[in-house]
Design a protein around this motif. Structure first.
Motif, mmCIF file in Angstrom:
data_model
loop_
_atom_site.group_PDB
_atom_site.id
_atom_site.type_symbol
_atom_site.label_atom_id
_atom_site.label_comp_id
_atom_site.label_asym_id
_atom_site.label_seq_id
_atom_site.Cartn_x
_atom_site.Cartn_y
_atom_site.Cartn_z
ATOM 1 N N GLU A 384 0.841 -1.188 0.000
ATOM 2 C CA GLU A 384 0.000 0.000 0.000
ATOM 3 C C GLU A 384 0.881 1.246 0.000
ATOM 4 O O GLU A 384 1.807 1.360 0.790
ATOM 5 C CB GLU A 384 -0.919 0.008 1.235
ATOM 6 N N SER A 385 0.583 2.152 -0.904
ATOM 7 C CA SER A 385 1.356 3.391 -0.972
ATOM 8 C C SER A 385 1.015 4.291 0.211
ATOM 9 O O SER A 385 -0.153 4.490 0.544
ATOM 10 C CB SER A 385 1.032 4.126 -2.280
ATOM 11 N N LEU A 411 -15.248 12.790 -0.347
ATOM 12 C CA LEU A 411 -14.963 12.132 0.926
ATOM 13 C C LEU A 411 -15.749 10.832 1.067
ATOM 14 O O LEU A 411 -15.241 9.829 1.574
ATOM 15 C CB LEU A 411 -15.262 13.078 2.093
ATOM 16 N N VAL A 412 -16.990 10.849 0.621
ATOM 17 C CA VAL A 412 -17.834 9.639 0.662
ATOM 18 C C VAL A 412 -17.235 8.562 -0.238
ATOM 19 O O VAL A 412 -17.156 7.386 0.132
ATOM 20 C CB VAL A 412 -19.289 9.952 0.240
ATOM 21 N N ARG A 413 -16.807 8.984 -1.433
ATOM 22 C CA ARG A 413 -16.221 8.033 -2.393
ATOM 23 C C ARG A 413 -14.939 7.416 -1.845
ATOM 24 O O ARG A 413 -14.699 6.213 -1.975
ATOM 25 C CB ARG A 413 -15.940 8.745 -3.713
ATOM 26 N N GLU A 416 -15.799 4.886 0.792
ATOM 27 C CA GLU A 416 -16.323 3.656 0.184
ATOM 28 C C GLU A 416 -15.190 2.833 -0.435
ATOM 29 O O GLU A 416 -15.195 1.603 -0.360
ATOM 30 C CB GLU A 416 -17.366 3.996 -0.878
ATOM 31 N N ASP A 417 -14.224 3.523 -1.046
ATOM 32 C CA ASP A 417 -13.075 2.825 -1.641
ATOM 33 C C ASP A 417 -12.274 2.085 -0.578
ATOM 34 O O ASP A 417 -11.844 0.939 -0.772
ATOM 35 C CB ASP A 417 -12.169 3.812 -2.378
ATOM 36 N N ARG A 418 -12.040 2.760 0.564
ATOM 37 C CA ARG A 418 -11.299 2.121 1.652
ATOM 38 C C ARG A 418 -12.049 0.913 2.189
ATOM 39 O O ARG A 418 -11.460 -0.130 2.455
ATOM 40 C CB ARG A 418 -11.061 3.146 2.789
ATOM 41 N N LYS A 419 -13.352 1.049 2.316
ATOM 42 C CA LYS A 419 -14.188 -0.045 2.810
ATOM 43 C C LYS A 419 -14.148 -1.239 1.852
ATOM 44 O O LYS A 419 -14.030 -2.394 2.273
ATOM 45 C CB LYS A 419 -15.636 0.442 2.995
ATOM 46 N N GLU A 420 -14.216 -0.941 0.557
ATOM 47 C CA GLU A 420 -14.181 -2.009 -0.455
ATOM 48 C C GLU A 420 -12.848 -2.744 -0.427
ATOM 49 O O GLU A 420 -12.800 -3.974 -0.518
ATOM 50 C CB GLU A 420 -14.425 -1.414 -1.845
ATOM 51 N N ARG A 421 -11.741 -2.003 -0.278
ATOM 52 C CA ARG A 421 -10.418 -2.632 -0.213
ATOM 53 C C ARG A 421 -10.297 -3.540 1.004
ATOM 54 O O ARG A 421 -9.738 -4.634 0.933
ATOM 55 C CB ARG A 421 -9.324 -1.559 -0.177
#
Length: 470
Positions: A384-385, A411-413, A416-421
């Motif tokens: 992870e960078s 911020l929402v996006r 959501e990206d962090r949650k998906e990862r």
């Protein structure tokens, strides 16, 4: 039988006489022919003497037909591993396999240094679902050792009635002991072509075996892929997956190659006389995919017809061959029908690529070597960078003024990206704990295949360089 053999010998003698220089060659040519004929009769007489001794003096009565078939099998075993006598059961089985539906375990096997080696398990077959892998060494069949057993004998032992169970014991590299797999023979219906769209614009087509109508299946797949990619800007590349494809029908190999080539040679064969070559050319008519970038995936279990296709694509510079070096089965077999129930499979020539390269025991060396790496390993070991970017600095300037609403959506996006990862990582860790059998049966997704993704990257870079050079 003796009369037929006599006619055969006389026919051979006549052919030899003609080839030496004609019926009027003279006594020298005739003497050579007679010497060859005499030598053959003397050797056949030796066989007759041994057969007579066994029939007359062996302590039990023997089945003469069984003895003769055994002698023929022994004769064929002195040749290469792909030449064989086909008895009633084997002959019928071979005819079924080329139709794409047959009963059995779904194992492609070969023999190397006296060991029975799995070339590849056919996808969706009992062997595939059980978890038998390419390179596994079969050491036991129904708890009986395979040491000293010929390839044909081993194949015969693995055949049987549909629904019957069989135990296959294998030794696997880097693992201790014998792994036993209990398999149930079944009718194997092979759907040779599977396909999907990867990254919206790239067609993935997997060919599992070259059987009747395989080329037709690829054409239908490509047509459907083109329709599906229209809304996203069209088809930008094709990945033809021939990994673990054991080969099949030569005609289908020519037809598949013809989809991607305009003209030229597909393959040539060289027999006993190097001057007599049979050349198979690209079919100029029919559906063509000539313009889109092409990557062909191969591995050490890609054999025969797979090597013909990849070799032609490589020689004609139509696409990139990617993966690992192929199996190296470049010999040509013909099946000679003896009667309605028996035949002989005989190696008669070697395949050569359009540029005259021989495949036998060499295989196809890919243009780009890419190891087969498990997607779970890649995902779990990706770093992870954690670098600080301009956008992380306090009071940084933006290219455009970000409104409160845009900032909120951003911020929402990001959340959501962090949650998906995190969810993907949890899923991968959970899958890693499963045993090999369950992992083997996970539904294949080309979008998560490391080699497929590398193929997409190469096609994208090719497209980029093409734009730069305009």
């Amino acid at each position: 039988m003796k009369r037929e053999s006599g006619r055969s010998v006389r026919a051979i003698a006549l052919c030899i006489t003609l080839s030496v220089g004609g019926l009027f060659m003279g006594f020298v040519g005739t003497e050579k022919v007679l010497a060859v004929t005499k030598s053959r009769f003397e050797k056949l007489e030796l066989f007759n003497k041994v057969l007579f001794l066994v029939e007359s003096q062996y302590y039990r009565e023997v089945d003469t037909d069984k003895l003769i078939q055994g002698a023929i099998k022994g004769m064929m075993n002195t040749l290469d591993p792909h030449s064989a006598f086909l008895n009633k059961e084997v002959f019928a089985k071979m005819q079924e396999e080329t139709q794409g539906e047959f009963g059995g375990l779904g194992l492609e096997v070969t023999q190397k240094n006296g060991h029975l080696i799995v070339v590849t398990p056919i996808e969706d077959s009992p062997a595939f679902k059980a978890g038998i892998l390419p390179g596994d060494r079969i050491v036991e069949i129904n708890h009986e050792s395979t040491i000293g057993v010929t390839l044909e004998e081993a194949v015969d032992k693995m055949r049987g009635k549909n629904g019957d169970k069989i135990t296959i014991g294998v030794v696997r590299e880097n693992e201790e002991g014998v792994k036993n797999f209990v398999l149930t023979r079944q009718i194997i219906k092979i759907k040779p072509v599977k396909y999907d769209v990867v990254r919206k614009n790239y067609g993935f087509v997997r060919l599992k075996q070259f059987q009747k109508r395989s080329a037709e299946g690829i054409i239908n797949a490509l047509k459907d892929i083109r329709k599906k990619t229209e809304k996203n800007g069209g088809l930008k590349g094709v990945i033809l997956d021939l990994r673990s494809n054991p080969g099949g029908l030569l005609d289908e190999a020519v037809d598949v190659t013809s989809i991607f080539l305009k003209d030229g040679i597909v393959v040539s064969t060289e027999g006993r006389d190097p001057k007599n070559k049979e050349i198979r050319y690209v079919k100029k008519s029919g559906y063509k995919e000539l313009d889109v970038p092409l990557v062909v995936l191969i591995n050490s279990s890609s054999a025969s017809a797979s090597e013909i296709v990849s070799g032609a694509i490589q020689d004609m510079k139509r696409g990139i061959i990617m993966g690992s070096q192929s199996f190296g089965k470049g010999s040509v077999q013909t099946v000679a029908k003896i009667d309605d129930e028996k035949g002989v499979k005989l190696t008669i020539a070697q395949y050569m690529t359009p540029k005259g390269r021989k495949i036998q025991a060499v295989g196809i060396v890919p243009d780009v070597f890419v190891d087969e790496v498990e997607a779970t390993w890649v995902s779990e070991n990706r770093k992870e960078s954690s670098y600080i970017r301009e956008s992380d600095l306090k009071n940084h300037l933006t290219a455009t003024i970000e409104t409160k609403e845009e900032k909120k959506r951003r911020l929402v996006r990001e959340k959501e990206d962090r949650k998906e990862r995190m969810e993907k990582l949890k899923k991968l860790k959970k899958e890693k704990k499963k045993d090999h059998k369950n992992m083997w049966m996970i539904k294949y997704n080309p979008s998560e295949d490391y080699q497929v993704l590398q193929a997409v990257n190469y096609i994208r870079s090719f497209d980029l360089f093409k734009k730069m050079n305009k």
